[in-house]
Design an enzyme around this catalytic site. Structure first.
Site, PDB file in Angstrom:
ATOM      1  N   HIS A 120       0.545  -1.399   0.082  1.00 33.03           N
ATOM      2  CA  HIS A 120       0.037  -0.135  -0.405  1.00 33.03           C
ATOM      3  C   HIS A 120       0.582   1.290   0.104  1.00 33.03           C
ATOM      4  O   HIS A 120       0.396   2.097  -0.528  1.00 33.03           O
ATOM      5  CB  HIS A 120      -0.561  -0.046   0.888  1.00 33.03           C
ATOM      6  CG  HIS A 120      -0.693   0.257   2.477  1.00 33.03           C
ATOM      7  ND1 HIS A 120       0.210  -0.759   3.638  1.00 33.03           N
ATOM      8  CD2 HIS A 120       0.088   1.312   2.967  1.00 33.03           C
ATOM      9  CE1 HIS A 120       0.314  -0.359   4.627  1.00 33.03           C
ATOM     10  NE2 HIS A 120       0.554   0.813   4.604  1.00 33.03           N
ATOM     11  N   ASP A 150       0.022  -8.057   1.670  1.00 31.11           N
ATOM     12  CA  ASP A 150       0.524  -6.127   1.360  1.00 31.11           C
ATOM     13  C   ASP A 150       2.437  -6.199   1.741  1.00 31.11           C
ATOM     14  O   ASP A 150       2.943  -5.475   2.258  1.00 31.11           O
ATOM     15  CB  ASP A 150       0.067  -5.880   2.784  1.00 31.11           C
ATOM     16  CG  ASP A 150       0.438  -4.021   2.665  1.00 31.11           C
ATOM     17  OD1 ASP A 150       0.647  -3.402   1.701  1.00 31.11           O
ATOM     18  OD2 ASP A 150       0.095  -3.668   3.657  1.00 31.11           O
ATOM     19  N   ASN A 225       4.549   5.190   9.209  1.00 29.52           N
ATOM     20  CA  ASN A 225       5.788   3.719   9.339  1.00 29.52           C
ATOM     21  C   ASN A 225       5.950   2.966   9.058  1.00 29.52           C
ATOM     22  O   ASN A 225       6.320   1.723   8.381  1.00 29.52           O
ATOM     23  CB  ASN A 225       5.560   3.481  11.190  1.00 29.52           C
ATOM     24  CG  ASN A 225       6.306   4.226  11.686  1.00 29.52           C
ATOM     25  OD1 ASN A 225       6.019   4.808  12.996  1.00 29.52           O
ATOM     26  ND2 ASN A 225       7.946   3.871  11.948  1.00 29.52           N
ATOM     27  N   SER A 226       4.684   2.446   8.119  1.00 32.03           N
ATOM     28  CA  SER A 226       3.972   1.437   6.394  1.00 32.03           C
ATOM     29  C   SER A 226       5.292   0.877   6.069  1.00 32.03           C
ATOM     30  O   SER A 226       6.292   1.958   5.914  1.00 32.03           O
ATOM     31  CB  SER A 226       3.130   1.875   6.030  1.00 32.03           C
ATOM     32  OG  SER A 226       2.304   2.331   7.095  1.00 32.03           O
ATOM     33  N   GLY A 282      -5.228 -28.231   2.083  1.00 36.32           N
ATOM     34  CA  GLY A 282      -6.192 -28.636   0.580  1.00 36.32           C
ATOM     35  C   GLY A 282      -7.308 -29.800   1.751  1.00 36.32           C
ATOM     36  O   GLY A 282      -8.291 -30.926   1.751  1.00 36.32           O
TER      37      GLY A 282
END
Length: 468
Positions: A120, A150, A225-226, A282
Site C-alpha cells: 500500500h 501487503d 511507518n508503513s 487441501g
C-alpha cells in the site's frame, strides 16, 4: 444566650471525641507497599532470570544504530485525474493529471539494494524515490508485489554496498519480548520507538478466505511507518510494520507487522518466480466453537476441526479425514485460524509439513505434501470464482446432487456469500465436474453471457448472471 453556649459545648465535645477516636484507631496504622508477612497470601512462581537479568540491562543502542541505517524513506509519486475543485466536479472543466506524493518506509535487505516495503506504500505509483539515512536519494524500480500479504519488493542501484538487515525467525519470537519499530512517521526520518510483542498471529480481517497473521506490538507506529522495520534487541528483522487500528488514524497503543518469515518467503517467490507460490493443505477448516454437527461431543477447546478434505489434495493423500482436529503443525501450536494460515504463508508447493491430529481421542501424525490450489481447484478467471470437485461430506450435504463446490471468490463476489454453495449449471450446460466447467465457460465466452446456477446450503436454487 444559654442555648447558644449549650450548642457550643456540644459541638466542642463532639469534635474532641472524633479527634480522640481518630488518634487511637487510625493514626498509628501503616499502609505497606508490599506484603511483608512471612506467610504470603499468594503462591509465587519460581523465577529464573534470563539474559538480560534486569530491565536496566536492556540496551537498544546497538539494535537502533544497526537498524536506522538500513531503513529508508519511500516517496510514491502518483497522478490523479480527478476534479481539483467542487466546480470542476460538477462541470468537468479540469481533467489534467495532478501529481500527488505519498510517503512511507522500507527496509534494505541486501547490500546490492533490494528493499522490502508495504504494497500500500507503493500502490498506483508512477515514480518511486528512495532516500537513505545519509540523505542520498535514488529512483527505485518496482520488482513485484503481493497485495494479499501487503508486501512489495523494490530495487535501487547504488555505487557502493548498502547497509542491510538480515531476516530473523519470526516463529521464535516470544510474548513480552522487547522490539524496536524504525521508520519515518509524519515525514520525521529515522525515528525509533520501543515496545514489546503484545500478541502473535493476530487476524484483523473478518473474511475467512483472507485470514491474516500479524505480530502485534505496543511500539508506537504512525502513518509513514508503513514498510519500516520491526527488530529485536539484536537488530534482527522480525517484521515489516504495516497497520494500526485507531479511530483517529494515529497510534493509540498497539500496531501490527507482517512476520518476517512471511515477508521473506514472499520476497523469495517474487525474485525466483515473479509471483507468490502458495502451498495448500487441501482442507476446509472449521472453528471448534462453531463447527456444527462434526463438532458435537468434542471436548477439545483448542485446535482446528477438519470439515472437508478436498480430492487429489496432499491432505487426502496423507489420510487426513473430516472430523480430525489439527492441534499442531511442525513445531507451531494451533489455537486459531491465523496460527495455521500464518505458518502456511511461509511455505510453498511441494514443501512437506507434519500435522499433529486428534482423532477419536488419540494423537496421530500425518506428513502432508503441500500442493498448489490449482492442483485441485479451477478458477473461472473472467468472473473471479474458484471451484473444486465435491468431497464426500459435500455429497452428503447436498444429498448426492451433481455439481462442483465454490471454493473461493474474489473481493467483489465475496459479498454474495457464494463460498460453499454447489455450482450445478452454466447457461444451458449441466455441471458434474471441473471439465464440464471448463467447456461451459468456453461456450459462454462466445455468447457474452454467463448464467450460473447454484444450490445453497438449504437446498434452494439460485441464479447469478454475468455479462461481458
Amino acid at each position: 444566650m444559654k442555648n447558644f453556649f449549650t450548642l457550643l459545648f456540644v459541638s466542642v465535645l463532639g469534635g474532641a471525641l472524633t479527634l480522640g477516636i481518630y488518634k487511637v484507631a487510625f493514626e498509628n496504622e501503616t499502609f505497606p507497599l508490599e506484603n511483608q508477612s512471612n506467610q504470603p497470601k499468594f503462591v509465587t512462581a519460581n523465577y529464573t532470570p534470563s539474559s538480560p537479568n534486569n530491565i536496566d540491562d536492556v540496551s537498544f543502542i546497538e539494535a537502533a544504530n544497526k537498524t536506522v541505517h538500513a531503513v529508508v524513506h519511500v516517496k510514491n509519486l502518483t497522478l490523479s485525474q480527478g476534479p481539483s475543485s467542487l466546480f470542476d466536479f460538477f462541470y468537468g472543466n479540469s481533467r489534467q493529471p495532478r501529481a500527488q506524493v505519498g510517503t512511507g518506509s522500507g527496509v534494505i535487505i541486501s547490500p546490492d539494494g533490494y528493499i522490502v516495503t508495504n504494497n500500500h506504500v507503493i500502490e498506483n505509483s508512477t515514480k518511486l524515490q528512495v532516500t537513505l539515512n545519509n540523505n542520498k536519494s535514488y529512483t527505485a524500480q518496482l520488482i513485484g508485489t503481493d497485495p494479499e500479504t501487503d508486501i512489495a519488493l523494490l530495487k535501487i542501484d547504488a555505487a557502493e554496498d548498502l547497509p542491510y538487515l538480515a531476516f530473523g525467525d519470526s516463529d521464535q519470537i516470544q510474548l513480552g519480548e522487547w522490539v524496536l519499530a524504525v521508520g519515518n512517521p509524519f515525514n520525521l526520518t529515522s525515528t525509533v520507538t520501543a515496545g514489546i510483542i503484545s500478541a502473535k498471529a493476530r487476524d484483523l480481517n473478518s473474511r475467512d478466505n483472507n485470514i491474516q497473521s500479524f505480530i502485534q506490538t505496543d511500539a508506537a507506529v504512525n502513518p509513514g511507518n508503513s514498510g519500516g522495520a520491526l527488530v529485536n534487541t539484536r537488530g534482527d528483522l522480525i517484521g515489516i510494520n504495516t497497520a494500526i487500528t485507531s479511530q483517529t488514524g494515529s497510534y493509540i497503543g498497539y500496531s501490527f507487522a507482517v512476520p518476517s518469515n512471511i515477508a521473506k518467503k514472499v520476497v523469495d517467490d517474487i525474485m525466483e518466480f515473479g509471483n507468490v507460490q502458495m502451498g495448500s493443505l487441501g482442507v476446509r477448516i472449521q472453528d471448534l466453537s462453531t463447527g456444527q454437527g462434526l463438532a458435537s461431543g468434542i471436548e477439545e477447546s483448542e485446535g482446528l476441526l477438519v470439515g472437508e478434505v478436498f480430492k487429489k489434495s496432499g491432505a487426502a493423500k496423507a489420510g487426513v479425514k473430516p472430523g480430525d482436529i489439527i492441534v499442531k503443525i511442525d513445531h507451531i501450536k494451533i489455537r486459531k485460524f491465523s496460527d495455521l494460515v500464518g505458518y502456511l504463508r511461509s511455505k510453498r508447493p511441494n514443501d512437506k509439513v507434519q500435522l499433529h491430529l486428534l482423532r477419536d481421542g488419540e494423537t496421530i501424525n500425518r506428513t502432508v505434501e503441500l500442493l498448489s490450489n490449482s492442483a485441485y481447484v479451477y478458477t473461472i478467471e473472467e468472473i473471479g470464482i474458484s471451484v473444486q470437485e465435491q468431497t464426500e461430506a459435500s455429497k452428503d450435504r447436498f444429498k448426492g446432487q451433481d455439481g462442483v463446490l465454490i471454493f473461493d471468490t474474489n473481493n467483489y463476489n465475496s459479498r454474495l456469500g457464494l463460498e460453499g454453495k454447489l455450482l450445478v449449471g452454466i447457461n444451458d450446460d449441466k455441471i458434474k465436474s471441473i471439465e464440464d466447467v471448463k467447456s461451459a465457460v468456453a461456450r459462454a465466452q462466445r455468447s457474452g453471457v454467463m448464467t450460473l446456477v447454484f444450490i445453497n446450503q438449504n437446498g434452494e436454487r439460485e441464479r447469478l448472471i454475468y455479462r461481458n
